[in-house]
Design an enzyme around this catalytic site. Sequence first.
Site, PDB file in Angstrom:
ATOM      1  N   ALA A 281      10.046 -58.183  34.475  1.00 42.56           N
ATOM      2  CA  ALA A 281      10.438 -57.341  33.353  1.00 42.56           C
ATOM      3  C   ALA A 281       9.531 -57.646  32.166  1.00 42.56           C
ATOM      4  O   ALA A 281       9.100 -58.788  31.991  1.00 42.56           O
ATOM      5  CB  ALA A 281      11.889 -57.628  32.995  1.00 42.56           C
TER       6      ALA A 281
ATOM      7  N   GLY B  24      11.399 -59.434  37.993  1.00 46.59           N
ATOM      8  CA  GLY B  24      11.703 -58.055  38.353  1.00 46.59           C
ATOM      9  C   GLY B  24      10.737 -57.505  39.387  1.00 46.59           C
ATOM     10  O   GLY B  24      11.093 -56.609  40.166  1.00 46.59           O
TER      11      GLY B  24
ATOM     12  N   GLU C  36      12.779 -66.494  36.271  1.00 46.47           N
ATOM     13  CA  GLU C  36      13.550 -66.113  35.085  1.00 46.47           C
ATOM     14  C   GLU C  36      14.106 -67.308  34.307  1.00 46.47           C
ATOM     15  O   GLU C  36      14.128 -67.302  33.086  1.00 46.47           O
ATOM     16  CB  GLU C  36      14.704 -65.172  35.475  1.00 46.47           C
ATOM     17  CG  GLU C  36      14.273 -63.726  35.723  1.00 46.47           C
ATOM     18  CD  GLU C  36      13.841 -63.471  37.159  1.00 46.47           C
ATOM     19  OE1 GLU C  36      13.560 -64.442  37.897  1.00 46.47           O
ATOM     20  OE2 GLU C  36      13.769 -62.286  37.552  1.00 46.47           O
TER      21      GLU C  36
HETATM   22  N1  3HC Z   1       6.260 -59.637  30.034  1.00 44.92           N
HETATM   23  C1  3HC Z   1       5.409 -59.325  29.043  1.00 44.92           C
HETATM   24  N2  3HC Z   1       4.131 -59.754  29.007  1.00 44.92           N
HETATM   25  C2  3HC Z   1       3.711 -60.542  30.006  1.00 44.92           C
HETATM   26  C3  3HC Z   1       4.552 -60.911  31.074  1.00 44.92           C
HETATM   27  C4  3HC Z   1       5.895 -60.415  31.068  1.00 44.92           C
HETATM   28  N3  3HC Z   1       6.765 -60.692  32.042  1.00 44.92           N
HETATM   29  N4  3HC Z   1       3.852 -61.696  31.912  1.00 44.92           N
HETATM   30  C5  3HC Z   1       2.629 -61.820  31.394  1.00 44.92           C
HETATM   31  N5  3HC Z   1       2.535 -61.114  30.250  1.00 44.92           N
HETATM   32  C6  3HC Z   1       1.363 -60.949  29.382  1.00 44.92           C
HETATM   33  C7  3HC Z   1       0.977 -62.254  28.687  1.00 44.92           C
HETATM   34  O1  3HC Z   1       1.702 -62.412  27.495  1.00 44.92           O
HETATM   35  C8  3HC Z   1      -0.499 -62.042  28.457  1.00 44.92           C
HETATM   36  O2  3HC Z   1      -0.605 -61.196  27.335  1.00 44.92           O
HETATM   37  P1  3HC Z   1      -1.892 -61.299  26.347  1.00 44.92           P
HETATM   38  O3  3HC Z   1      -3.071 -60.975  27.188  1.00 44.92           O
HETATM   39  O4  3HC Z   1      -1.564 -60.301  25.296  1.00 44.92           O
HETATM   40  O5  3HC Z   1      -1.898 -62.710  25.848  1.00 44.92           O
HETATM   41  C9  3HC Z   1      -0.943 -61.244  29.680  1.00 44.92           C
HETATM   42  O6  3HC Z   1       0.235 -60.658  30.219  1.00 44.92           O
HETATM   43  C10 3HC Z   1      -1.588 -62.083  30.748  1.00 44.92           C
HETATM   44  O7  3HC Z   1      -0.713 -63.175  31.057  1.00 44.92           O
HETATM   45  P2  3HC Z   1      -1.277 -64.625  31.362  1.00 44.92           P
HETATM   46  O8  3HC Z   1      -2.218 -65.025  30.292  1.00 44.92           O
HETATM   47  O9  3HC Z   1      -0.108 -65.500  31.625  1.00 44.92           O
HETATM   48  O10 3HC Z   1      -2.104 -64.352  32.690  1.00 44.92           O
HETATM   49  P3  3HC Z   1      -2.266 -65.263  33.972  1.00 44.92           P
HETATM   50  O11 3HC Z   1      -3.157 -64.500  34.860  1.00 44.92           O
HETATM   51  O12 3HC Z   1      -2.608 -66.649  33.608  1.00 44.92           O
HETATM   52  O13 3HC Z   1      -0.797 -65.325  34.642  1.00 44.92           O
HETATM   53  C11 3HC Z   1       1.291 -64.437  35.440  1.00 44.92           C
HETATM   54  C12 3HC Z   1      -0.191 -64.139  35.118  1.00 44.92           C
HETATM   55  C13 3HC Z   1       1.366 -65.445  36.593  1.00 44.92           C
HETATM   56  C14 3HC Z   1       1.935 -63.144  35.839  1.00 44.92           C
HETATM   57  C15 3HC Z   1       1.983 -65.047  34.188  1.00 44.92           C
HETATM   58  O14 3HC Z   1       1.707 -64.228  33.084  1.00 44.92           O
HETATM   59  C16 3HC Z   1       3.476 -65.179  34.286  1.00 44.92           C
HETATM   60  O15 3HC Z   1       3.956 -66.128  34.860  1.00 44.92           O
HETATM   61  N6  3HC Z   1       4.215 -64.240  33.687  1.00 44.92           N
HETATM   62  C17 3HC Z   1       5.642 -64.327  33.502  1.00 44.92           C
HETATM   63  C18 3HC Z   1       6.402 -64.081  34.761  1.00 44.92           C
HETATM   64  C19 3HC Z   1       7.869 -64.097  34.498  1.00 44.92           C
HETATM   65  O16 3HC Z   1       8.422 -65.035  33.949  1.00 44.92           O
HETATM   66  N7  3HC Z   1       8.551 -63.037  34.937  1.00 44.92           N
HETATM   67  C20 3HC Z   1       9.960 -62.912  34.762  1.00 44.92           C
HETATM   68  C21 3HC Z   1      10.254 -62.015  33.616  1.00 44.92           C
HETATM   69  S1  3HC Z   1      11.981 -61.868  33.328  1.00 44.92           S
HETATM   70  C22 3HC Z   1      12.494 -60.730  34.469  1.00 44.92           C
HETATM   71  O17 3HC Z   1      11.715 -60.279  35.259  1.00 44.92           O
HETATM   72  C23 3HC Z   1      13.909 -60.360  34.400  1.00 44.92           C
HETATM   73  C24 3HC Z   1      14.315 -59.512  35.549  1.00 44.92           C
HETATM   74  O18 3HC Z   1      14.968 -60.301  36.499  1.00 44.92           O
HETATM   75  C25 3HC Z   1      15.238 -58.389  35.126  1.00 44.92           C
END
Ligand code: 3HC
Length: 684
Positions: free
Chosen positions: A60, A99, A122
Amino acid sequence: MSVLRRIEDNVGYVEIDNPPVNAINQAVRQGLLEAVDWAEAAMLTRVIVTGKGRTFAAGADAKEFDAAPMEPHLPDVLNAIDESFVPWIAAINGVALGGGAEIAMACRMRIASPQAALGLPEVTLGVIPGAGGTLRLPRLVGLETALALITGGKPMNAHAALDAHWIHAVDDDPIEAAYMVNTEELGCMVPTWELPSPAIDTELFEATEKTVARKMPQQVAPIVAINCIREGLNRDFHDALTDERAAFLSLKSGPQAKALRHCFFNERAAKAPASLSAAPLPLEHIAVVGGGTMGAGIAYALLNKHYAVTLIETDDAAVKGATERVENLINASNTRGLITDAEAIACRQRFNASDEYTQAAGASLAIEAAFEDMAVKRDVLTQLEAVLDDSAILSTNTSYLNINEMADCLKDPSRLMGLHFFAPAHIMKLLEIVRGEHTSDTALATGYALAKTLRKIPVLAGVCDGFIGNRLLARYREAADTVFMDGSTPWEVDEAMVEFGYAMGPYEAQDLSGLDIAFANRRRQDATRDPNRRYIPIADRMIELGKLGRKTGAGWYRYPDGKNKIEDPIVADLALEEAHFAGVTRTEYSADEIRRRLVLAMINEAADILDEGIAQSASDIDLVTVNGYGFPRWRGGLMHYADSLGAEAIVSQLQQLETEDPVAWKVSPWLLRCAESDASIADQ
Ligand code: 3HC
């Protein structure tokens, strides 16, 4: 366009297209929902959903989490996919997180490329899977694996996911493989929500709760996740989904999730400032001077990211010792499976150690990690300057010393910057990049580029005793020693700070690093210490007694078996004695009061650090405290936490403490300004 779609051979191809990581925002949700209707209207035989670029979907869009939820909601979109008469297949081309993994789980089949990984991280953002993850995952992989994945938050690579029955196949071309799936086989696939849920296993739930309490104490999300998984077993899927959603929404707007989101985005925003006017120097060969624990850790961190490293030591014996330390790090990583045999061999081939500075010739960066002494460091830098090209950058890993004074010995002082690594240097994320009076933009840009390659979090610091982190640490310890002298014991202080969320308190931590380091610093500061500042002599008495910490079997605690700590009444008596000689009437402090004093002391110091321009922003203080000094991440960092208290309340508490000791508790002008203007601390 956030979701692209096309039809070929009566098969629908749906591509999530929201760079850089295909985060699932409102437009993506809308696009997916429309794709369900589109596929049904066209009576397609299947839909193959994938992500554009390297990622399937990163979950998400957490940027939307501060606002009210917007329709369509992800659980509804995924229900539509799961319940559609057109079967969906997830062709997982890259990471599918949160998500993203939930989209894949709502599909009838999942085929992943070998580079893909699936995870439900999450809890690391202080929430739980909020689109069916706590219900669908146990139905797919069983209870034990689901509990571990959801509470741990760690992703699983494609082959492990296959073994766990999370996915159906691994294929170099998952889209083609999805196209080739036999129609009959696909038709037999049961929608995930209709799969039977595993049986309740009370012992397993209790064991998981214990693990979570140990590994993630005080964190709410993992406990809520366990409850949702438990409540989702043997129950109507849609009822349980409603409860999961409610729990997700409540956590999302709670303080822990806000703090963890702050850390997540803060870390990603830690980049070279746009104001730097120069490009980084290309780096291939780096010299490291000093092969102790820190130097060896730095050398290994560099080798691991493909740099050639020349490590300089003083003589044959020191070269041998340093080489052994680097070798041990390579072996340990290899044994733990972090690097392959071939990578270990390549690390060794890129490594060279010598007692001749001439061996460093050709290096475009040198990192000095020698003994913490100004004369030693100046000598090292002078020798480096003599053998390196004029364009090469010099850096020092000093923790406290004045970089301007160090740069004085160089013909070109603009070449020098501080690169303050944290031990163990190959593991700790923080890198303080210290800008001296003359440091060039090229040097700083090179420092930032190095941090990026090493995947470290860079924070720019100005020159002062201890820069950002160690200066805060010194004030924290001073406040702890004062509380100890005036009424508490080290174990009461430690317990109070562990309850605050630190993995260990200041005394146990100092036993690990050694009391002699702080002693040397105190002697260095003797000449310049404000004579009006109260001096707590207990730590000096510890040195006299030879209690230097774990390495001597006793420090603030005793370590009779070398591992487990026990309280030492002699240490408690030292405070009684010193308080007696100083005429202090001791008071009993509650745990709350201890915490209040130690944290306020740090906030006030941080405010001075900002006021003096040593740190660039309150967010940088958060990065330092969380990533280098064990401040609880779920509190967002020192200044994020300070913001929750409010500048006005902080100032009024500090003013009350100022009446006790006007020097130590002098309220920072920066905080006074924040309070007067009613400004948010975190926004500064
Ligand atoms: N939401 C918004 N922005 C996100 C994001 C997310 N979930 N994941 C990554 N981004 C953004 C980062 O802020 C960054 O933005 P920027 O370029 O403006 O600084 C850009 O995407 C690139 O991210 P990274 O620098 O972290 O890139 P990497 O290649 O090193 O890593 C990744 C990629 C492994 C996908 C890492 O970004 C990551 O772990 N992301 C978070 C994953 C996460 O926690 N997902 C769960 C979200 S909560 C959810 O899904 C709820 C659901 O159950 C309803």
